[in-house]
Structures are given as C-alpha cells and as structure tokens.
Write an enzyme that holds these catalytic residues in place. Structure first.
Site, mmCIF file in Angstrom:
data_model
loop_
_atom_site.group_PDB
_atom_site.id
_atom_site.type_symbol
_atom_site.label_atom_id
_atom_site.label_comp_id
_atom_site.label_asym_id
_atom_site.label_seq_id
_atom_site.Cartn_x
_atom_site.Cartn_y
_atom_site.Cartn_z
ATOM 1 N N ASN A 1 0.929 -1.159 -0.253
ATOM 2 C CA ASN A 1 -0.288 -0.096 0.041
ATOM 3 C C ASN A 1 1.008 1.282 -0.081
ATOM 4 O OD1 ASN A 1 -1.918 1.804 0.482
ATOM 5 N ND2 ASN A 1 -2.348 1.553 2.444
ATOM 6 N N LYS B 1 0.072 4.177 -0.302
ATOM 7 C CA LYS B 1 -0.419 5.574 0.353
ATOM 8 C C LYS B 1 -0.105 6.670 -0.587
ATOM 9 C CE LYS B 1 0.148 3.526 4.835
ATOM 10 N NZ LYS B 1 -0.017 3.656 6.128
ATOM 11 N N HIS C 1 -9.637 1.593 5.235
ATOM 12 C CA HIS C 1 -8.041 1.894 5.780
ATOM 13 C C HIS C 1 -8.560 2.663 7.077
ATOM 14 C CE1 HIS C 1 -3.849 2.879 6.709
ATOM 15 N NE2 HIS C 1 -3.730 1.513 5.981
ATOM 16 N N GLU D 1 -6.608 5.129 8.050
ATOM 17 C CA GLU D 1 -6.361 6.452 7.434
ATOM 18 C C GLU D 1 -7.541 7.136 6.926
ATOM 19 O OE1 GLU D 1 -1.487 5.473 7.295
ATOM 20 O OE2 GLU D 1 -2.635 5.631 5.605
ATOM 21 N N GLU E 1 -5.282 -4.751 10.697
ATOM 22 C CA GLU E 1 -4.341 -3.771 10.702
ATOM 23 C C GLU E 1 -4.709 -2.934 12.081
ATOM 24 O OE1 GLU E 1 -2.155 -2.288 7.024
ATOM 25 O OE2 GLU E 1 -3.767 -1.248 7.181
ATOM 26 N N GLY F 1 2.632 2.093 10.559
ATOM 27 C CA GLY F 1 3.795 3.109 10.502
ATOM 28 C C GLY F 1 4.320 3.676 11.769
ATOM 29 N N SER G 1 3.430 -2.068 10.306
ATOM 30 C CA SER G 1 5.080 -2.056 10.289
ATOM 31 C C SER G 1 5.437 -3.463 10.047
ATOM 32 C CB SER G 1 5.269 -1.761 11.847
ATOM 33 O OG SER G 1 4.818 -0.566 11.963
#
Length: 242
Positions: free
Chosen positions: A9, A11, A96, A98, A165, A171, A204
């Site tokens: 991904n 992003k 996701h 985010e 996730e 991250g 991660s």
C-alpha cells in the site's frame, strides 16, 4: 487452500516516474517467487493507468486505495469501480484506518464500497483494526467483531480479502506480536461463513519480521506500507521464508 496475498500500500507516495523506476528494480527480484503467492501493488490513482500497461500479462496485480459506492454522479473527487476495472485493476483497499480517521469513513460506508467493488468485479481488501486506546481498554475483540460484521453485510465472501491492521502498529514500528496477530485473525475467521477467505496482517510489516508473521497458521498474507516503497525490501517480503 487459502490464497497467499502480499500487497503493498503506497498510500500518497510516488509520481508516475518514480513508480516506473520502482517496477524496473522490483520485477527482476520476484521472478523466482513462489507461483502460489499473489503480489499486489495498491498505488495512487495517478499511477494506475501507466503501471497497468507496464504490468499487463505479468504476475503483479494492481489495486486502488479507495472507490466510491455509486456508479457515477456528482461526486467531485471520487472514482467509481467501473473506472478502475476499465484500466485493468483487480483489487481495491477499503476502510483503511487513515480513511476512517482523516475522511470520516465508517463501517457502513466501507460496506457500501465493498458491495460496489464486488459488483464491478473488483476484489475488495477490507481493513479492520483497533486503536491503542481500545486495546488498552480490553475492547479489541468487540471492536474487531463489530467492524467485520458491519463491513460484510450482504457481501459475497468468495470474492473478498480482509486485512487486520491494528491502528497502533501502522507506520509506528511497533509491530503486533505475530502470535497475537494470529489470535485476532483467528477471531476474524470465526465470524466468516467462508473458511477460504484470505486474511492478511498489516502494521509495520518489514523484511525483518515477515518470516515470523507468515509462519502463523491463520495469517494468509501481508498488507505492507512503508516497506513496500523500496524494491529490495518489498521483494524480500514477497520472498518470505516461513
């Protein structure tokens, strides 16, 4: 047997020129990867068309990072599922954290996107995961079960990928222990009617921990963020040795 899917991904990273340079370095590194492993790159909308042409007929599949649930209309800035399938896209990331955090997406809108993606022939990668506060409060199981059940209303589970996730691991470098990821993914699988759904772990994932993660019996792949931006590191993940 459940399909193993390793997806990157990107992003909001990589211009078209940078994407082309990545592919030139990446493709030779995965020529000997096991044929049973599906390799997917979920990239910005602007990269999709050019990469689709370069990857046509190869083993790397392309995915988008979002899709709208309507087929067309006055939805400025949005992309429909038909627009993606027209240029050869196979997968799309949906829900996701985010997108949920920054753009107000919910389990209900994620469900609408999943249904629209499937109707157009795309394979949705539905993301679920708990926050640090929810985990600390002992709410992980309830949060995950709720997200799965709400996200999968009326969904065809034969054409679906789920990615667990944990938000606190995305991250941050703070990876969820492989055994704990396996436990939660097992819980997700218990909510499904189709035992063959691929369930990935994301958060991660890198070249140093992928072998341990992929050795877990419930984990069928990885949704990789930062480590998918560099050809060598992502190729190492694709070529994991459980």
């Amino acid at each position: 047997m459940r399909k193993i899917i390793i997806a990157g991904n990107w992003k909001m990273h990589k211009t078209q020129a940078e994407a082309q340079a990545f592919l030139q370095g990446f493709k030779p590194l995965i020529e000997d990867a096991a044929e049973s492993r599906e390799v997917v790159l979920c990239v910005p909308f602007t990269d999709l068309s050019g990469m689709s042409q370069q990857l046509h007929g190869g083993r790397v599949r392309l995915g988008a990072q979002n899709v709208h649930w309507e087929a067309s209309g006055a939805y400025t800035g949005e992309i429909s599922a038909a627009m993606l399938t027209e240029i050869g896209i196979h997968y799309v990331v949906i829900g996701h954290s985010e997108r949920r955090q920054y753009f107000g997406e919910t389990d209900e809108t994620a469900n609408l996107r999943v249904l629209a993606a499937q109707k157009a022939g795309l394979i949705p990668i539905l993301c679920v995961g708990e926050s640090k506060a929810q985990r600390d409060a002992g709410e992980t199981e309830q949060v995950i079960v709720d997200q799965v059940k709400k996200g999968l209303v009326n969904v065809d589970q034969s054409n679906l990928v789920i990615a667990y996730e944990p938000i606190w691991a995305i991250g941050t470098g703070d990876t969820c222990a492989a055994t704990e990821a396996n436990r939660v993914i097992g819980l997700i699988r218990e909510q499904l009617t189709n035992s063959q759904v691929t369930i990935q772990y994301g958060g991660s994932v890198n070249a140093n921990n992928v072998d341990e993660i992929m050795a877990q019996p419930e984990i069928d792949g990885a949704l990789v963020g930062g480590a998918s931006l560099e050809p060598q590191s992502f190729a190492r993940i694709v070529n994991f040795q459980p």
